[in-house]
Scaffold this motif. Structure first.
Motif, mmCIF file in Angstrom:
data_model
loop_
_atom_site.group_PDB
_atom_site.id
_atom_site.type_symbol
_atom_site.label_atom_id
_atom_site.label_comp_id
_atom_site.label_asym_id
_atom_site.label_seq_id
_atom_site.Cartn_x
_atom_site.Cartn_y
_atom_site.Cartn_z
ATOM 1 N N ARG A 1 0.837 -1.200 0.000
ATOM 2 C CA ARG A 1 0.000 0.000 0.000
ATOM 3 C C ARG A 1 0.878 1.259 0.000
ATOM 4 O O ARG A 1 0.561 2.252 -0.651
ATOM 5 C CB ARG A 1 -0.964 0.001 1.180
ATOM 6 C CG ARG A 1 -2.195 -0.874 0.937
ATOM 7 C CD ARG A 1 -3.228 -0.746 2.019
ATOM 8 N NE ARG A 1 -2.853 -1.408 3.263
ATOM 9 C CZ ARG A 1 -2.861 -2.729 3.452
ATOM 10 N NH1 ARG A 1 -3.247 -3.530 2.484
ATOM 11 N NH2 ARG A 1 -2.513 -3.233 4.606
ATOM 12 N N GLN A 2 1.997 1.210 0.729
ATOM 13 C CA GLN A 2 2.954 2.318 0.712
ATOM 14 C C GLN A 2 3.489 2.525 -0.716
ATOM 15 O O GLN A 2 3.592 3.652 -1.191
ATOM 16 C CB GLN A 2 4.131 2.043 1.664
ATOM 17 C CG GLN A 2 3.757 1.983 3.117
ATOM 18 C CD GLN A 2 3.484 3.353 3.681
ATOM 19 O OE1 GLN A 2 4.156 4.307 3.340
ATOM 20 N NE2 GLN A 2 2.496 3.453 4.541
ATOM 21 N N LEU A 3 3.811 1.427 -1.388
ATOM 22 C CA LEU A 3 4.296 1.508 -2.762
ATOM 23 C C LEU A 3 3.222 2.116 -3.662
ATOM 24 O O LEU A 3 3.505 2.998 -4.472
ATOM 25 C CB LEU A 3 4.696 0.122 -3.276
ATOM 26 C CG LEU A 3 5.074 0.039 -4.760
ATOM 27 C CD1 LEU A 3 6.329 0.857 -5.049
ATOM 28 C CD2 LEU A 3 5.251 -1.403 -5.181
ATOM 29 N N ALA A 4 1.981 1.654 -3.533
ATOM 30 C CA ALA A 4 0.887 2.158 -4.366
ATOM 31 C C ALA A 4 0.735 3.673 -4.186
ATOM 32 O O ALA A 4 0.567 4.404 -5.167
ATOM 33 C CB ALA A 4 -0.416 1.438 -4.029
ATOM 34 N N ARG A 5 0.811 4.147 -2.948
ATOM 35 C CA ARG A 5 0.703 5.589 -2.691
ATOM 36 C C ARG A 5 1.888 6.342 -3.295
ATOM 37 O O ARG A 5 1.738 7.452 -3.796
ATOM 38 C CB ARG A 5 0.611 5.869 -1.198
ATOM 39 C CG ARG A 5 -0.788 5.652 -0.647
ATOM 40 C CD ARG A 5 -0.942 6.232 0.741
ATOM 41 N NE ARG A 5 -0.271 5.464 1.779
ATOM 42 C CZ ARG A 5 -0.778 4.391 2.361
ATOM 43 N NH1 ARG A 5 -1.958 3.934 2.018
ATOM 44 N NH2 ARG A 5 -0.103 3.760 3.296
ATOM 45 N N SER A 6 3.063 5.747 -3.254
ATOM 46 C CA SER A 6 4.258 6.439 -3.752
ATOM 47 C C SER A 6 4.272 6.553 -5.267
ATOM 48 O O SER A 6 4.969 7.408 -5.815
ATOM 49 C CB SER A 6 5.526 5.741 -3.265
ATOM 50 O OG SER A 6 5.746 4.537 -3.966
ATOM 51 N N LEU A 7 3.514 5.720 -5.954
ATOM 52 C CA LEU A 7 3.503 5.757 -7.414
ATOM 53 C C LEU A 7 2.704 6.937 -7.947
ATOM 54 O O LEU A 7 2.820 7.282 -9.113
ATOM 55 C CB LEU A 7 2.934 4.455 -7.983
ATOM 56 C CG LEU A 7 3.802 3.223 -7.801
ATOM 57 C CD1 LEU A 7 3.090 1.987 -8.321
ATOM 58 C CD2 LEU A 7 5.148 3.391 -8.490
#
Length: 181
Positions: A87-93
Motif C-alpha cells: 500500500r505504501q508503494l501504491a501511494r508512492s507511485l
C-alpha cells in the motif's frame, strides 16, 4: 581477492539460473499460503532466484538491510505486513492514467503476487493476486527492497540498477513504469 568474490557471485548466479529453470512453474499463481501445487521449492517467477541473489549481494555490500523484523512472517501476519508495504508503494507511485499498464509484482521471499492497476487517485492494490494478466508489466522484487525504498535508503533507480527489482513486459510500458518507481 575481489576477482574471487565476483567469480563466486557469478557461479552462484549461474547455479541459481539452472535451479530456477527446474523449479519454476511460470509467472503465475500466488503461492503465499503453501507453494505451487504443494511444492515449497517452486519459484513464482523464472527470475525470482536472480533477485534473491541480488538482495543477498546488496545486503552483504551494505546497500540494504535484510528484513530486521525477524524471520519472514507467515499466514495473516505476513500478509498484513506485505500488504502494508505494498500500500505504501501504491501511494508512492502517484496517479496512474488510463494509458499506464497495470503492474503485477511478486515478492520473492514470500512468493506473494499483487497487482497495481490504474485508478483515478493512484494505484488500486489487489493483494494476493493470481499472478500477472496479459499486458501487465511484471515486477520481480523483494520485501527487503520495498522496506529500503520506504525508508528512503534505496531509490527505485538503484533497485533496478542493482537487480533488486526486475521489470518485464512491453518495452514502452516497462520504461514508463521504471520512470515512476
Amino acid at each position: 581477492g575481489a576477482g574471487c568474490g565476483m567469480r563466486q557471485i557469478m557461479n552462484l548466479r549461474a547455479a541459481g539460473a539452472a535451479l530456477a529453470s527446474t523449479l519454476c512453474v511460470g509467472a503465475s499463481a500466488c503461492s503465499f499460503d503453501m507453494g505451487f501445487a504443494g511444492n515449497p521449492f517452486a519459484l513464482p517467477h523464472p527470475r525470482s532466484l536472480e533477485v534473491a541473489v541480488a538482495v543477498h549481494d546488496a545486503a552483504r555490500r551494505g546497500r540494504i538491510d535484510l528484513d530486521t523484523g525477524g524471520p519472514q512472517l507467515e499466514g495473516v501476519a505476513g500478509l498484513l505486513r506485505a500488504g502494508w508495504r505494498l500500500r505504501q508503494l501504491a501511494r508512492s507511485l502517484g496517479g496512474f492514467d488510463g494509458g499506464d499498464a497495470a503492474i503485477a509484482l511478486v515478492l520473492v521471499e514470500i512468493s506473494l503476487w499483487a497487482r497495481l492497476t490504474p485508478a483515478p487517485l493512484g494505484a488500486q492494490l489487489q493483494l494476493h493476486a493470481a499472478g500477472p494478466e496479459p499486458g501487465d508489466v511484471i515486477a520481480v522484487g523483494s520485501g527487503s527492497g520495498l522496506g529500503a525504498s520506504r525508508r528512503r535508503t534505496l531509490s527505485g533507480e538503484d533497485a533496478l540498477r542493482h537487480g533488486l527489482l526486475l521489470l518485464e513486459g512491453d518495452p514502452a510500458d516497462v520504461q514508463r513504469t521504471a520512470a515512476r518507481i
